[in-house]
Design a protein around this motif. Structure first.
Motif, PDB file in Angstrom:
ATOM      1  N   LEU A  19       1.128  -1.394  -0.042  1.00  0.00           N
ATOM      2  CA  LEU A  19      -0.066  -0.134   0.204  1.00  0.00           C
ATOM      3  C   LEU A  19       1.318   1.369   0.229  1.00  0.00           C
ATOM      4  CD1 LEU A  19      -2.871  -1.335   2.189  1.00  0.00           C
ATOM      5  CD2 LEU A  19      -2.918  -0.303   0.086  1.00  0.00           C
ATOM      6  N   ARG A  20       2.216   1.114   0.239  1.00  0.00           N
ATOM      7  CA  ARG A  20       2.437   2.004   0.581  1.00  0.00           C
ATOM      8  C   ARG A  20       3.976   2.465  -1.004  1.00  0.00           C
ATOM      9  NH1 ARG A  20       3.779   0.281   5.492  1.00  0.00           N
ATOM     10  NH2 ARG A  20       5.987  -0.912   4.354  1.00  0.00           N
ATOM     11  N   GLN A  21       3.741   0.970  -1.471  1.00  0.00           N
ATOM     12  CA  GLN A  21       4.873   1.609  -1.968  1.00  0.00           C
ATOM     13  C   GLN A  21       4.454   1.485  -3.764  1.00  0.00           C
ATOM     14  OE1 GLN A  21       7.594  -1.251  -1.888  1.00  0.00           O
ATOM     15  NE2 GLN A  21       8.824   0.454   0.190  1.00  0.00           N
ATOM     16  N   ASP A  22       3.049   0.302  -3.722  1.00  0.00           N
ATOM     17  CA  ASP A  22       2.650   0.333  -5.016  1.00  0.00           C
ATOM     18  C   ASP A  22       1.665   1.211  -5.348  1.00  0.00           C
ATOM     19  OD1 ASP A  22       4.238  -1.731  -5.457  1.00  0.00           O
ATOM     20  OD2 ASP A  22       3.198  -3.605  -4.800  1.00  0.00           O
ATOM     21  N   THR A  23       0.895   0.834  -6.858  1.00  0.00           N
ATOM     22  CA  THR A  23      -0.087   1.394  -7.231  1.00  0.00           C
ATOM     23  C   THR A  23      -0.956   1.001  -7.881  1.00  0.00           C
ATOM     24  OG1 THR A  23       0.412   1.633  -9.282  1.00  0.00           O
ATOM     25  CG2 THR A  23       0.897   3.570  -8.424  1.00  0.00           C
ATOM     26  N   VAL A  26      -6.703  -2.382  -4.683  1.00  0.00           N
ATOM     27  CA  VAL A  26      -6.971  -3.260  -3.084  1.00  0.00           C
ATOM     28  C   VAL A  26      -7.503  -4.288  -3.884  1.00  0.00           C
ATOM     29  CG1 VAL A  26      -8.376  -3.132  -1.425  1.00  0.00           C
ATOM     30  CG2 VAL A  26      -7.204  -1.149  -1.564  1.00  0.00           C
ATOM     31  N   PRO A  53      -7.851  -0.089   4.379  1.00  0.00           N
ATOM     32  CA  PRO A  53      -6.096   0.401   3.376  1.00  0.00           C
ATOM     33  C   PRO A  53      -6.407   1.638   2.392  1.00  0.00           C
ATOM     34  CG  PRO A  53      -7.814  -1.690   3.027  1.00  0.00           C
ATOM     35  CD  PRO A  53      -8.389  -1.009   4.267  1.00  0.00           C
ATOM     36  N   ARG A  54      -6.769   2.040   1.895  1.00  0.00           N
ATOM     37  CA  ARG A  54      -7.498   2.992   1.780  1.00  0.00           C
ATOM     38  C   ARG A  54      -6.923   4.012   2.021  1.00  0.00           C
ATOM     39  NH1 ARG A  54     -11.960  -0.034  -1.409  1.00  0.00           N
ATOM     40  NH2 ARG A  54     -11.320   0.053  -3.432  1.00  0.00           N
ATOM     41  N   TYR A  56      -5.443   4.166   4.478  1.00  0.00           N
ATOM     42  CA  TYR A  56      -3.486   3.870   5.640  1.00  0.00           C
ATOM     43  C   TYR A  56      -2.914   4.515   4.239  1.00  0.00           C
ATOM     44  CZ  TYR A  56       0.822   1.200   6.617  1.00  0.00           C
ATOM     45  OH  TYR A  56       1.582   1.146   6.712  1.00  0.00           O
ATOM     46  N   ARG A  57      -2.917   3.990   2.491  1.00  0.00           N
ATOM     47  CA  ARG A  57      -1.817   4.605   1.469  1.00  0.00           C
ATOM     48  C   ARG A  57      -2.027   5.700   1.761  1.00  0.00           C
ATOM     49  NH1 ARG A  57      -3.784   1.241  -4.032  1.00  0.00           N
ATOM     50  NH2 ARG A  57      -1.831   0.738  -3.467  1.00  0.00           N
ATOM     51  N   GLU A  58      -3.713   6.536   1.640  1.00  0.00           N
ATOM     52  CA  GLU A  58      -3.876   8.249   1.083  1.00  0.00           C
ATOM     53  C   GLU A  58      -2.862   8.637   2.724  1.00  0.00           C
ATOM     54  OE1 GLU A  58      -7.855   8.588   2.280  1.00  0.00           O
ATOM     55  OE2 GLU A  58      -8.344   8.007   0.295  1.00  0.00           O
ATOM     56  N   ARG A  61       0.895   8.260   1.863  1.00  0.00           N
ATOM     57  CA  ARG A  61       2.081   9.101   1.179  1.00  0.00           C
ATOM     58  C   ARG A  61       1.449  10.450   0.452  1.00  0.00           C
ATOM     59  NH1 ARG A  61      -0.996   5.924  -4.605  1.00  0.00           N
ATOM     60  NH2 ARG A  61       0.699   3.955  -4.323  1.00  0.00           N
TER      61      ARG A  61
END
Length: 62
Positions: A19-23, A26, A53-54, A56-58, A61
């Motif tokens: 989630l931190r590195q990829d695009t 989910v 998860p979303r 967390y990704r936001e 980033r």
């Protein structure tokens, strides 16, 4: 540590890193860590990490 707890922790750490590195979406990420349902993965991730998860990704980033 019980085997299922270890497996859950391992899956969630892989998911968090992705989630931190990829695009990838989910849903694709859920499949890559062994979940057949995005919903089941999202619920498990939120229970383990404390945030969806979303989100967390936001947060990762920004």
């Amino acid at each position: 540590m019980p085997p299922l707890t270890y497996l859950l922790n391992w899956r969630m750490s892989l998911a968090a890193r992705a989630l931190r590195q990829d695009t990838a979406s989910v849903a694709a990420l859920a499949r890559s860590v062994g979940y057949t349902s995005e919903s089941a993965f999202s619920n498990a991730f939120k229970r383990a990490v404390g945030v969806a998860p979303r989100r967390y990704r936001e947060a990762a980033r920004s």
